[in-house]
Scaffold this motif. Structure first.
Motif, PDB file in Angstrom:
ATOM      1  N   PHE A 118       4.861   2.006 -11.085  1.00 14.66           N
ATOM      2  CA  PHE A 118       3.834   1.842 -10.061  1.00 14.66           C
ATOM      3  C   PHE A 118       2.686   1.055 -10.679  1.00 14.66           C
ATOM      4  O   PHE A 118       2.327   1.281 -11.842  1.00 14.66           O
ATOM      5  CB  PHE A 118       3.365   3.202  -9.549  1.00 14.66           C
ATOM      6  CG  PHE A 118       4.489   4.035  -9.003  1.00 14.66           C
ATOM      7  CD1 PHE A 118       4.907   3.893  -7.693  1.00 14.66           C
ATOM      8  CD2 PHE A 118       5.166   4.931  -9.826  1.00 14.66           C
ATOM      9  CE1 PHE A 118       5.976   4.639  -7.198  1.00 14.66           C
ATOM     10  CE2 PHE A 118       6.225   5.686  -9.338  1.00 14.66           C
ATOM     11  CZ  PHE A 118       6.635   5.537  -8.022  1.00 14.66           C
ATOM     12  N   ALA A 119       2.105   0.142  -9.905  1.00  8.72           N
ATOM     13  CA  ALA A 119       1.161  -0.806 -10.488  1.00  8.72           C
ATOM     14  C   ALA A 119      -0.076  -0.984  -9.617  1.00  8.72           C
ATOM     15  O   ALA A 119      -0.020  -0.845  -8.388  1.00  8.72           O
ATOM     16  CB  ALA A 119       1.840  -2.153 -10.703  1.00  8.72           C
ATOM     17  N   ALA A 120      -1.177  -1.328 -10.283  1.00  5.33           N
ATOM     18  CA  ALA A 120      -2.441  -1.576  -9.599  1.00  5.33           C
ATOM     19  C   ALA A 120      -2.437  -2.950  -8.945  1.00  5.33           C
ATOM     20  O   ALA A 120      -2.181  -3.958  -9.616  1.00  5.33           O
ATOM     21  CB  ALA A 120      -3.603  -1.464 -10.590  1.00  5.33           C
ATOM     22  N   LYS A 121      -2.739  -2.998  -7.655  1.00  2.00           N
ATOM     23  CA  LYS A 121      -2.740  -4.272  -6.929  1.00  2.00           C
ATOM     24  C   LYS A 121      -3.713  -5.271  -7.534  1.00  2.00           C
ATOM     25  O   LYS A 121      -3.442  -6.460  -7.589  1.00  2.00           O
ATOM     26  CB  LYS A 121      -3.103  -4.035  -5.458  1.00  2.00           C
ATOM     27  CG  LYS A 121      -1.997  -3.432  -4.627  1.00  2.00           C
ATOM     28  CD  LYS A 121      -2.407  -3.345  -3.169  1.00  2.00           C
ATOM     29  CE  LYS A 121      -1.263  -2.782  -2.322  1.00  2.00           C
ATOM     30  NZ  LYS A 121      -1.642  -2.714  -0.889  1.00  2.00           N
ATOM     31  N   GLU A 122      -4.863  -4.788  -7.965  1.00  2.00           N
ATOM     32  CA  GLU A 122      -5.931  -5.691  -8.383  1.00  2.00           C
ATOM     33  C   GLU A 122      -5.703  -6.320  -9.749  1.00  2.00           C
ATOM     34  O   GLU A 122      -6.213  -7.411 -10.017  1.00  2.00           O
ATOM     35  CB  GLU A 122      -7.281  -4.957  -8.399  1.00  2.00           C
ATOM     36  CG  GLU A 122      -7.720  -4.403  -7.066  1.00  2.00           C
ATOM     37  CD  GLU A 122      -7.221  -2.985  -6.801  1.00  2.00           C
ATOM     38  OE1 GLU A 122      -7.864  -2.295  -5.993  1.00  2.00           O
ATOM     39  OE2 GLU A 122      -6.208  -2.570  -7.403  1.00  2.00           O
ATOM     40  N   SER A 123      -4.960  -5.641 -10.628  1.00  2.00           N
ATOM     41  CA  SER A 123      -4.955  -6.090 -12.023  1.00  2.00           C
ATOM     42  C   SER A 123      -3.583  -6.278 -12.654  1.00  2.00           C
ATOM     43  O   SER A 123      -3.471  -6.958 -13.672  1.00  2.00           O
ATOM     44  CB  SER A 123      -5.735  -5.090 -12.882  1.00  2.00           C
ATOM     45  OG  SER A 123      -5.087  -3.816 -12.895  1.00  2.00           O
ATOM     46  N   ALA A 124      -2.530  -5.700 -12.094  1.00  2.00           N
ATOM     47  CA  ALA A 124      -1.222  -5.757 -12.758  1.00  2.00           C
ATOM     48  C   ALA A 124      -0.595  -7.149 -12.603  1.00  2.00           C
ATOM     49  O   ALA A 124      -0.577  -7.718 -11.509  1.00  2.00           O
ATOM     50  CB  ALA A 124      -0.287  -4.694 -12.201  1.00  2.00           C
ATOM     51  N   ASP A 162       1.983 -11.332  -9.436  1.00  2.00           N
ATOM     52  CA  ASP A 162       1.071 -10.207  -9.208  1.00  2.00           C
ATOM     53  C   ASP A 162       1.851  -8.993  -8.709  1.00  2.00           C
ATOM     54  O   ASP A 162       3.047  -9.074  -8.390  1.00  2.00           O
ATOM     55  CB  ASP A 162      -0.066 -10.593  -8.268  1.00  2.00           C
ATOM     56  CG  ASP A 162       0.385 -10.952  -6.848  1.00  2.00           C
ATOM     57  OD1 ASP A 162       1.391 -10.396  -6.358  1.00  2.00           O
ATOM     58  OD2 ASP A 162      -0.274 -11.801  -6.222  1.00  2.00           O
ATOM     59  N   ALA A 163       1.171  -7.861  -8.639  1.00  2.00           N
ATOM     60  CA  ALA A 163       1.844  -6.602  -8.334  1.00  2.00           C
ATOM     61  C   ALA A 163       2.443  -6.586  -6.934  1.00  2.00           C
ATOM     62  O   ALA A 163       3.523  -6.022  -6.719  1.00  2.00           O
ATOM     63  CB  ALA A 163       0.866  -5.437  -8.504  1.00  2.00           C
ATOM     64  N   GLU A 164       1.757  -7.195  -5.968  1.00  2.00           N
ATOM     65  CA  GLU A 164       2.281  -7.176  -4.601  1.00  2.00           C
ATOM     66  C   GLU A 164       3.575  -7.977  -4.493  1.00  2.00           C
ATOM     67  O   GLU A 164       4.521  -7.558  -3.813  1.00  2.00           O
ATOM     68  CB  GLU A 164       1.219  -7.699  -3.635  1.00  2.00           C
ATOM     69  CG  GLU A 164       0.044  -6.733  -3.479  1.00  2.00           C
ATOM     70  CD  GLU A 164      -0.919  -7.161  -2.389  1.00  2.00           C
ATOM     71  OE1 GLU A 164      -0.728  -6.733  -1.234  1.00  2.00           O
ATOM     72  OE2 GLU A 164      -1.861  -7.915  -2.697  1.00  2.00           O
ATOM     73  N   LEU A 165       3.648  -9.133  -5.162  1.00  2.00           N
ATOM     74  CA  LEU A 165       4.885  -9.915  -5.135  1.00  2.00           C
ATOM     75  C   LEU A 165       5.976  -9.220  -5.941  1.00  2.00           C
ATOM     76  O   LEU A 165       7.152  -9.221  -5.552  1.00  2.00           O
ATOM     77  CB  LEU A 165       4.633 -11.324  -5.675  1.00  2.00           C
ATOM     78  CG  LEU A 165       5.803 -12.312  -5.555  1.00  2.00           C
ATOM     79  CD1 LEU A 165       6.317 -12.396  -4.120  1.00  2.00           C
ATOM     80  CD2 LEU A 165       5.403 -13.679  -6.070  1.00  2.00           C
ATOM     81  N   SER A 198       3.082  -1.185  -5.344  1.00  2.00           N
ATOM     82  CA  SER A 198       1.749  -1.554  -5.802  1.00  2.00           C
ATOM     83  C   SER A 198       0.747  -0.753  -4.978  1.00  2.00           C
ATOM     84  O   SER A 198       0.928  -0.598  -3.764  1.00  2.00           O
ATOM     85  CB  SER A 198       1.502  -3.055  -5.647  1.00  2.00           C
ATOM     86  OG  SER A 198       1.606  -3.443  -4.296  1.00  2.00           O
ATOM     87  N   LEU A 199      -0.269  -0.252  -5.655  1.00  2.00           N
ATOM     88  CA  LEU A 199      -1.272   0.577  -4.983  1.00  2.00           C
ATOM     89  C   LEU A 199      -2.664   0.143  -5.421  1.00  2.00           C
ATOM     90  O   LEU A 199      -2.820  -0.415  -6.514  1.00  2.00           O
ATOM     91  CB  LEU A 199      -1.085   2.059  -5.331  1.00  2.00           C
ATOM     92  CG  LEU A 199       0.228   2.708  -4.935  1.00  2.00           C
ATOM     93  CD1 LEU A 199       1.089   2.940  -6.158  1.00  2.00           C
ATOM     94  CD2 LEU A 199      -0.022   4.029  -4.230  1.00  2.00           C
ATOM     95  N   PRO A 200      -3.683   0.417  -4.606  1.00  2.00           N
ATOM     96  CA  PRO A 200      -5.048   0.165  -5.064  1.00  2.00           C
ATOM     97  C   PRO A 200      -5.315   0.921  -6.366  1.00  2.00           C
ATOM     98  O   PRO A 200      -4.884   2.071  -6.520  1.00  2.00           O
ATOM     99  CB  PRO A 200      -5.915   0.699  -3.917  1.00  2.00           C
ATOM    100  CG  PRO A 200      -5.020   0.671  -2.716  1.00  2.00           C
ATOM    101  CD  PRO A 200      -3.640   0.964  -3.234  1.00  2.00           C
TER     102      PRO A 200
END
Length: 273
Positions: free
Chosen positions: A123-129, A170-173, A183-185
């Protein structure tokens, strides 16, 4: 548990290991040594059923291996598996009775990507991963199981895109491609992973083992394929083309924090060197 590069906290049957290996969490001998020790000690503790890996560095989870210490970190991996291969080490984690969760903030590339895919969930942070499987930028095959996992997770075409582009995702892709679970906030990530880990930990360990065994039989490549990729990486990284590109990248800041904040751009410009 006392380690140089990991800080471990306990939450019931869950152990949370925070990676802090300055200057930027490269996968070198000290970190591999501590990961081996941590996994071994956690497996030996029958009261532990779930382990969570996160980073104490907001910019880097595990960016990749330390290319100056390949033999040293491989030798450390052999302490757990008997084989000088991080591919075999990561596959060992996939087969462990422990349920493993990667909680990613910051950059996770190369062997870092292979490590989180060796975990049971990510699981990953949307903003930074940021994710990348960038070894082909140096002319070599990913050596820690990247090809084995990526093809199974996202299919042939996307796996080829990810590896041959050697670019940052990025995390969303990464979620959309199937690289990670979700991906989560960033503000929600800790609580989500904590709640999931605790929920899993309350169920019988026998169920964890039985389910993992069946899923692995369907989805985890044979160990011989991991060994082959490890060998191909070891051979390829010694080739003149790979060495030339590694040295060119180092001249441009490879393995320094500033340059690796945007490694995808650096790798895309290596032909100019």
């Amino acid at each position: 548990m006392d380690f140089k590069t990991l800080t471990v906290q306990r939450d019931g049957a869950v152990l949370i290991a925070s990676i802090m290996a300055p200057p930027m969490n490269l996968l070198g001998p000290e970190l591999v040594h501590d990961l081996v020790s941590f996994i071994s000690e956690a497996e030996d503790d029958e009261t532990v059923s779930v382990i969570v890996f996160k980073s104490g560095d907001p910019d880097f989870f595990i960016p990749h291996v330390d290319v100056t210490q390949i033999k040293a970190y491989r030798d450390e991996a052999a302490r757990l598996t008997g084989e000088a291969s991080i591919a075999v080490l990561f596959r060992y984690l996939s087969e462990s009775r422990l349920v493993s969760i990667a909680q990613v903030e910051g950059r996770v590339r190369g062997a870092g990507s292979e490590f989180v895919m060796g975990c049971d969930m990510c699981f990953a942070a949307k903003e930074s991963a940021i994710f990348a499987q960038m070894e082909p930028a140096f002319g070599v095959v990913p050596g820690g199981g990247g090809a084995q996992h990526l093809v199974r997770l996202m299919g042939r075409s996307r796996a080829l895109e990810v590896m041959l582009s050697a670019n940052d995702y990025d995390a969303e892709l990464a979620e959309r491609y199937g690289w990670i679970n979700r991906s989560l906030p960033a503000a929600d990530l800790d609580e989500f992973v904590r709640s999931l880990a605790q929920r899993i930990a309350q169920f019988p360990v026998s169920g964890h083992v039985a389910v993992k065994r069946r899923v692995n039989a369907l989805a985890l490549a044979p160990i011989e394929d991991f060994r082959r990729d490890s060998d191909l990486f070891g051979e390829g990284v010694r080739e003149p083309v790979a060495q030339k590109r590694i040295q060119a990248a180092i001249k441009r800041g490879f393995q320094t924090r500033d340059a690796e904040m945007n490694l995808g751009k650096l790798l895309g410009e290596l032909n100019d060197d």
